[in-house]
Motif scaffolding. Sequence first.
Motif, mmCIF file in Angstrom:
data_model
loop_
_atom_site.group_PDB
_atom_site.id
_atom_site.type_symbol
_atom_site.label_atom_id
_atom_site.label_comp_id
_atom_site.label_asym_id
_atom_site.label_seq_id
_atom_site.Cartn_x
_atom_site.Cartn_y
_atom_site.Cartn_z
ATOM 1 N N ALA A 50 65.758 29.536 -13.028
ATOM 2 C CA ALA A 50 66.608 30.767 -12.774
ATOM 3 C C ALA A 50 66.054 31.486 -11.777
ATOM 4 N N ALA A 51 64.656 31.858 -11.719
ATOM 5 C CA ALA A 51 64.090 32.279 -10.999
ATOM 6 C C ALA A 51 64.148 31.751 -9.480
ATOM 7 N N LEU A 52 63.925 30.421 -9.566
ATOM 8 C CA LEU A 52 64.033 29.680 -8.165
ATOM 9 C C LEU A 52 65.472 29.756 -7.618
ATOM 10 N N MET A 53 66.368 29.971 -8.467
ATOM 11 C CA MET A 53 68.007 30.352 -7.918
ATOM 12 C C MET A 53 67.972 31.671 -7.285
ATOM 13 N N LEU A 54 67.439 32.510 -7.879
ATOM 14 C CA LEU A 54 67.364 33.770 -7.229
ATOM 15 C C LEU A 54 66.741 33.818 -5.776
ATOM 16 N N VAL A 55 65.659 32.976 -5.854
ATOM 17 C CA VAL A 55 64.940 32.824 -4.567
ATOM 18 C C VAL A 55 65.850 32.207 -3.556
ATOM 19 N N ALA A 56 66.564 31.339 -3.849
ATOM 20 C CA ALA A 56 67.354 30.547 -2.935
ATOM 21 C C ALA A 56 68.313 31.551 -2.502
ATOM 22 N N ILE A 57 68.893 32.428 -3.137
ATOM 23 C CA ILE A 57 70.131 33.253 -2.774
ATOM 24 C C ILE A 57 69.620 34.430 -2.224
ATOM 25 N N PHE A 58 68.360 35.022 -2.500
ATOM 26 C CA PHE A 58 68.031 36.363 -1.947
ATOM 27 C C PHE A 58 66.663 36.106 -0.998
ATOM 28 N N LEU A 94 64.724 40.148 -9.113
ATOM 29 C CA LEU A 94 63.780 39.102 -9.182
ATOM 30 C C LEU A 94 62.508 39.708 -9.979
ATOM 31 N N VAL A 95 62.166 40.782 -9.237
ATOM 32 C CA VAL A 95 60.831 41.497 -10.153
ATOM 33 C C VAL A 95 61.179 41.868 -11.300
ATOM 34 N N SER A 96 62.180 42.443 -11.448
ATOM 35 C CA SER A 96 62.588 42.886 -13.130
ATOM 36 C C SER A 96 62.773 41.804 -14.047
ATOM 37 N N LEU A 97 63.134 40.621 -13.464
ATOM 38 C CA LEU A 97 63.151 39.384 -14.263
ATOM 39 C C LEU A 97 61.851 39.010 -14.630
ATOM 40 N N GLY A 98 60.928 38.954 -13.811
ATOM 41 C CA GLY A 98 59.651 38.747 -13.942
ATOM 42 C C GLY A 98 58.850 39.731 -14.909
ATOM 43 N N LEU A 99 59.077 41.013 -14.815
ATOM 44 C CA LEU A 99 58.637 41.834 -15.809
ATOM 45 C C LEU A 99 59.052 41.723 -17.123
ATOM 46 N N VAL A 150 72.846 28.608 -14.136
ATOM 47 C CA VAL A 150 74.503 29.020 -13.947
ATOM 48 C C VAL A 150 74.471 30.418 -14.234
ATOM 49 N N ALA A 151 73.712 31.000 -15.190
ATOM 50 C CA ALA A 151 74.051 32.368 -15.589
ATOM 51 C C ALA A 151 73.595 33.350 -14.534
ATOM 52 N N VAL A 152 72.393 33.000 -13.829
ATOM 53 C CA VAL A 152 71.971 33.826 -12.826
ATOM 54 C C VAL A 152 72.814 33.748 -11.396
ATOM 55 N N ARG A 153 73.545 32.513 -11.293
ATOM 56 C CA ARG A 153 74.024 32.322 -10.080
ATOM 57 C C ARG A 153 75.283 32.919 -10.059
ATOM 58 N N THR A 154 76.017 32.688 -11.207
ATOM 59 C CA THR A 154 77.507 32.971 -10.893
ATOM 60 C C THR A 154 77.821 34.195 -11.633
ATOM 61 N N ASP A 155 79.226 34.641 -12.108
ATOM 62 C CA ASP A 155 79.557 35.481 -12.706
ATOM 63 C C ASP A 155 78.735 35.312 -14.192
#
Length: 422
Positions: A2-10, A44-49, A374-379
């Motif tokens: 999930a974190a890697l997907m967020l890194v790819a997006i942002f 991303l930072v809050s997810l890691g926290l 899927v949840a972190v990428r889509t709606d």
Amino acid sequence: MAALMLVAIFGIRPLFSDRLPTGFYGYDVSAGQDLALTVGMTCLVSLGLGVFLASGGNRSRPGERPRPVGAQPMTLGRLAVASAGGVVVYAVFMAARYGPSVFGELMAGRSASLSETLGGIPEVVTTLPLSGSVAAALYLISHRSQKMSSAEWWAVTLAALVSVIGVSALGNRRFLIPAVLAPVIAALVRRPVRLHLWHLAVGLAMVVVLAAIPMVRSAGARAPGQSFVDALLQYIQQEGIVGTLVPVFASYDTEMFDYIALAGPSLQSGFDPWGAGRGTLLAFVTWPMPSAWFQSYRDEVLTRFWGGGCGNPVCPVSSLAGVLYFDGGLIVVAIGSVLAGLLLRRLTLVLANAVEASTLKLLMTVIASSFALVAVRTDTVAAIWWCFYMCGIGLVSYALLPRNAQPVTTPRLQHDKSLRQR
């Protein structure tokens, strides 16, 4: 993941500045990129926290713990019934509503006319082909302390392929990812393994295939009479690994960054209203209801820019970060992402202590984990409901299992050699 997907997006998509001249569905989003980057990094930072906060405690202690009264291991016959059941119900529904010819249209590839035809199908029906992956995961979980024969492994693989083929025909990857990940996660839970080079190779191959699917899923992207598999292999062969992966970071796969860059500034300036709960809590409660009953906040945001809701004419998604930001700004992003991190960490802790978990609890955890990417990428609200539907399929499959009469006492030694047997 999930974190890697967020890194790819942002993190990676902003580097592809050559996407900007083409615009984002007709809009220039360059002015909002800094805001989108801030939203993504906050998420991303809050997810890691959240993951960090949930990591304390939960340490294994030596000794013996009783396994909860649950189900006996799944038989091959029940595996066949559970995996085929959802596919059969789905096939009967589709044939009764659209006629047998609809299956030929599905296999021919996605098209505007087909999308219009299938637009009225209840989402719960479109998840039914996932029954094969759910049954495969359940079989692996229920046999997690037993040795499996080669025939059993082939049966599990076939069950999973039933789902992969079934959801691939729908023309999108929202269910393909969990269809693949659910049995894989269950296999890793059953038999923890050290990471080897071939694991990385298989993982890369899966990523390449998933990246190539959007390029060949429509009928117009294939040669006349060409099958989906042939078109997929031909595209990968022509483009190569790098040529297949690079477009992901400048295509709709990571367009959530641009969507936030487009809609964010008007929200921040007060020109457009925040969702104030309509994009999260209200959206969650009303998601299963027909969209014709009222306009959702998601469709409200889309209408501001394109004059219509999802699919009229476009339907970009905003990701976990975007859903939270549109609803109330950075503070909502921070709070919601921390909660998401807490949930993800709890899921991993259940998987790490699989010896103690009941079969049902472990199955639900595997299904939820398969939807994390899927949840972190889509709606995200939509993904939660898709996960619920898949969990419902899991409950039906679990109900097919015979029950134990007595609780079973098992040692709390997750990495015991006996549990590493195939």
